[in-house]
Design a protein around this motif. Structure first.
Motif, mmCIF file in Angstrom:
data_model
loop_
_atom_site.group_PDB
_atom_site.id
_atom_site.type_symbol
_atom_site.label_atom_id
_atom_site.label_comp_id
_atom_site.label_asym_id
_atom_site.label_seq_id
_atom_site.Cartn_x
_atom_site.Cartn_y
_atom_site.Cartn_z
ATOM 1 N N VAL A 8 29.901 32.770 36.563
ATOM 2 C CA VAL A 8 29.808 32.217 37.917
ATOM 3 C C VAL A 8 30.786 31.054 38.086
ATOM 4 N N PHE A 9 30.889 30.208 37.046
ATOM 5 C CA PHE A 9 31.824 29.087 37.113
ATOM 6 C C PHE A 9 33.268 29.573 37.245
ATOM 7 N N LEU A 10 33.637 30.585 36.454
ATOM 8 C CA LEU A 10 35.007 31.083 36.494
ATOM 9 C C LEU A 10 35.336 31.705 37.853
ATOM 10 N N ILE A 11 34.370 32.435 38.413
ATOM 11 C CA ILE A 11 34.588 33.021 39.747
ATOM 12 C C ILE A 11 34.762 31.912 40.770
ATOM 13 N N TRP A 12 33.889 30.893 40.687
ATOM 14 C CA TRP A 12 34.011 29.752 41.616
ATOM 15 C C TRP A 12 35.370 29.074 41.450
ATOM 16 N N TYR A 13 35.802 28.932 40.196
ATOM 17 C CA TYR A 13 37.079 28.261 39.932
ATOM 18 C C TYR A 13 38.244 29.046 40.529
ATOM 19 N N PHE A 14 38.245 30.364 40.319
ATOM 20 C CA PHE A 14 39.333 31.187 40.850
ATOM 21 C C PHE A 14 39.391 31.112 42.373
ATOM 22 N N LEU A 15 38.217 31.140 43.002
ATOM 23 C CA LEU A 15 38.191 31.125 44.466
ATOM 24 C C LEU A 15 38.511 29.739 45.021
ATOM 25 N N SER A 16 37.967 28.693 44.395
ATOM 26 C CA SER A 16 38.178 27.336 44.907
ATOM 27 C C SER A 16 39.614 26.866 44.702
ATOM 28 N N SER A 17 40.282 27.403 43.669
ATOM 29 C CA SER A 17 41.659 26.997 43.415
ATOM 30 C C SER A 17 42.649 27.704 44.332
ATOM 31 N N ALA A 18 42.179 28.715 45.054
ATOM 32 C CA ALA A 18 43.050 29.439 45.987
ATOM 33 C C ALA A 18 43.227 28.626 47.265
ATOM 34 N N THR A 19 44.299 28.879 47.966
ATOM 35 C CA THR A 19 44.556 28.182 49.227
ATOM 36 C C THR A 19 43.610 28.691 50.309
ATOM 37 N N PRO A 20 43.326 27.878 51.324
ATOM 38 C CA PRO A 20 42.458 28.330 52.427
ATOM 39 C C PRO A 20 43.005 29.588 53.094
ATOM 40 N N ARG A 23 42.125 32.560 50.853
ATOM 41 C CA ARG A 23 40.701 32.882 50.925
ATOM 42 C C ARG A 23 40.382 33.601 52.230
ATOM 43 N N LYS A 24 41.059 33.192 53.306
ATOM 44 C CA LYS A 24 40.847 33.849 54.596
ATOM 45 C C LYS A 24 41.343 35.295 54.550
ATOM 46 N N GLU A 25 42.506 35.499 53.924
ATOM 47 C CA GLU A 25 43.050 36.856 53.782
ATOM 48 C C GLU A 25 42.099 37.738 52.966
ATOM 49 N N LEU A 26 41.601 37.183 51.861
ATOM 50 C CA LEU A 26 40.704 37.933 50.987
ATOM 51 C C LEU A 26 39.425 38.303 51.734
ATOM 52 N N LEU A 27 38.870 37.336 52.469
ATOM 53 C CA LEU A 27 37.638 37.578 53.224
ATOM 54 C C LEU A 27 37.856 38.651 54.287
ATOM 55 N N ASN A 28 39.005 38.595 54.948
ATOM 56 C CA ASN A 28 39.305 39.607 55.971
ATOM 57 C C ASN A 28 39.416 40.998 55.348
ATOM 58 N N SER A 29 40.060 41.083 54.182
ATOM 59 C CA SER A 29 40.206 42.381 53.510
ATOM 60 C C SER A 29 38.846 42.953 53.117
ATOM 61 N N SER A 277 45.655 39.810 47.967
ATOM 62 C CA SER A 277 44.371 39.797 48.679
ATOM 63 C C SER A 277 43.773 41.201 48.767
ATOM 64 N N ASP A 278 44.624 42.220 48.956
ATOM 65 C CA ASP A 278 44.129 43.590 49.026
ATOM 66 C C ASP A 278 43.636 44.057 47.656
ATOM 67 N N GLY A 279 44.405 43.732 46.596
ATOM 68 C CA GLY A 279 44.013 44.135 45.253
ATOM 69 C C GLY A 279 42.704 43.490 44.819
ATOM 70 N N GLU A 280 42.572 42.199 45.080
ATOM 71 C CA GLU A 280 41.345 41.514 44.677
ATOM 72 C C GLU A 280 40.181 41.920 45.565
ATOM 73 N N ALA A 281 40.456 42.249 46.821
ATOM 74 C CA ALA A 281 39.394 42.761 47.691
ATOM 75 C C ALA A 281 38.840 44.057 47.114
ATOM 76 N N PHE A 282 39.739 44.934 46.635
ATOM 77 C CA PHE A 282 39.325 46.181 45.961
ATOM 78 C C PHE A 282 38.381 45.844 44.805
ATOM 79 N N GLY A 283 38.784 44.874 43.960
ATOM 80 C CA GLY A 283 37.972 44.494 42.813
ATOM 81 C C GLY A 283 36.622 43.937 43.204
#
Length: 312
Positions: A8-20, A23-29, A277-283
């Motif tokens: 959970v920490f690593l997932i939070w770290y990967f997401l929080s270290s991304a630019t806003p 994160r918006k692109e990923l959420l949209n995908s 964003s598309d690749g990680e959205a798939f994941g």
């Protein structure tokens, strides 16, 4: 809880270290994903679990046990749930569950599970070989870049098998009471493993093995249609993502350990020129949906196992 917290920490770290913006692109995908294909992937996953539970019977029957299918299925699902906490602990819990509700000696049930895992490892090697043939240069470069060595898994398994057989040879000569108990456990374990050679329906076992792995790959393949920008990616790319994702799942607690499944799978698509964003959205879609169904059905299995087996 420690592996889960780390994941959970690593997932939070990967997401929080991304630019806003990212994160918006990923959420949209993710939010724009076609739910029909996500549901299709879930159905394929559940069918593969049912097939795995049914295939298990072919190994148990030569030992003289014919468990109820619903007990076998729920044992498989509680195993998947346990793997989210501690990697590979689910195999132990699966054997314990069948031993509890179907009176199959644990060492024999666990022996059949070990045999299953050896067969599954062979299938993973075959899929990896297919992916390597289709995308040799890309796959080798990616595995090297991410410091992922599939041979480690095979090497560790072979080493453990060798140590196990060597240990049994040493234990055969001991007369210590405790050692005798360990020896009897080892003999039961080997009986379970040898059932793969004594089962009568070998072709049915092979059919379900191929079906399980076909469904696994198909689960991946249909998700590409859920993310519009990935709909035209080739089967070669999907197979590489499948191989890398499989090693991520097998070496971590449900794909959220040191190399979180969505991040690793997303990196494969980036490697082949698709948007991050598309690749990680798939994941995230694949991992999130399958993990959710494993948690739900696994938890319900814990609830219904004692209810459906009140007489035991």
């Amino acid at each position: 809880m420690l592996p889960l917290l780390l994941g959970v920490f690593l997932i939070w770290y990967f997401l929080s270290s991304a630019t806003p913006e990212y994160r918006k692109e990923l959420l949209n995908s993710i939010t724009n994903a076609n739910p029909i294909w996500v549901i299709t992937s879930l159905i394929l996953g559940i069918i593969s679990h049912l097939s795995r539970a049914y295939r298990w019977h072919f190994l148990l029957k030569p030992l003289g046990y014919t468990p109820k299918l619903y007990n076998s299925f729920m044992a498989v699902m509680v195993g998947y749930l346990a793997n989210l906490g501690i990697p590979r602990s689910g195999e132990v819990l699966r054997g314990i569950t069948l031993s509890t509700y179907e009176k199959v000696p644990f060492e024999k049930a666990f022996g059949t599970i070990v045999s299953e895992r050896v067969i599954d490892l062979i299938m993973l090697i075959l899929v990896t070989s297919t992916a390597a043939i289709l995308q040799t240069e890309y796959l080798l470069n990616f595995l090297e870049e991410k410091n992922i060595n599939p041979l480690y898994t095979l090497g560790i398994l072979l080493l453990l098998i060798f140590i196990g057989f060597l240990g049994l040879q040493i234990l055969k000569k001991s007369s210590n009471t405790f050692i005798i108990k360990i020896r009897n456990f080892g003999i039961g374990l080997l009986d379970g493993m040898k059932s793969i050679f004594t089962m009568k329906k070998k072709w049915a076992f092979l059919f379900h093995t191929l079906l399980i792995w076909f469904l696994y790959v198909l689960m991946f393949y249909v998700i590409k249609h859920a993310v519009p920008n990935l709909s035209d990616c080739s089967i070669g790319v999907i197979l590489v993502a499948f191989v890398v994702g499989s090693f991520s799942m097998s070496t971590t607690n449900g794909g959220i350990g040191i190399l979180p499944f969505p991040i690793v799978v997303g990196a494969v698509f980036v490697f082949f020129g698709f948007e991050k964003s598309d690749g990680e959205a798939f994941g995230w879609i694949l991992w999130g949906s399958q993990t959710a169904i494993n948690i739900i059905i696994g938890a319900l299995s814990f609830l219904f196992l004692p209810i459906l087996n009140r007489d035991k």
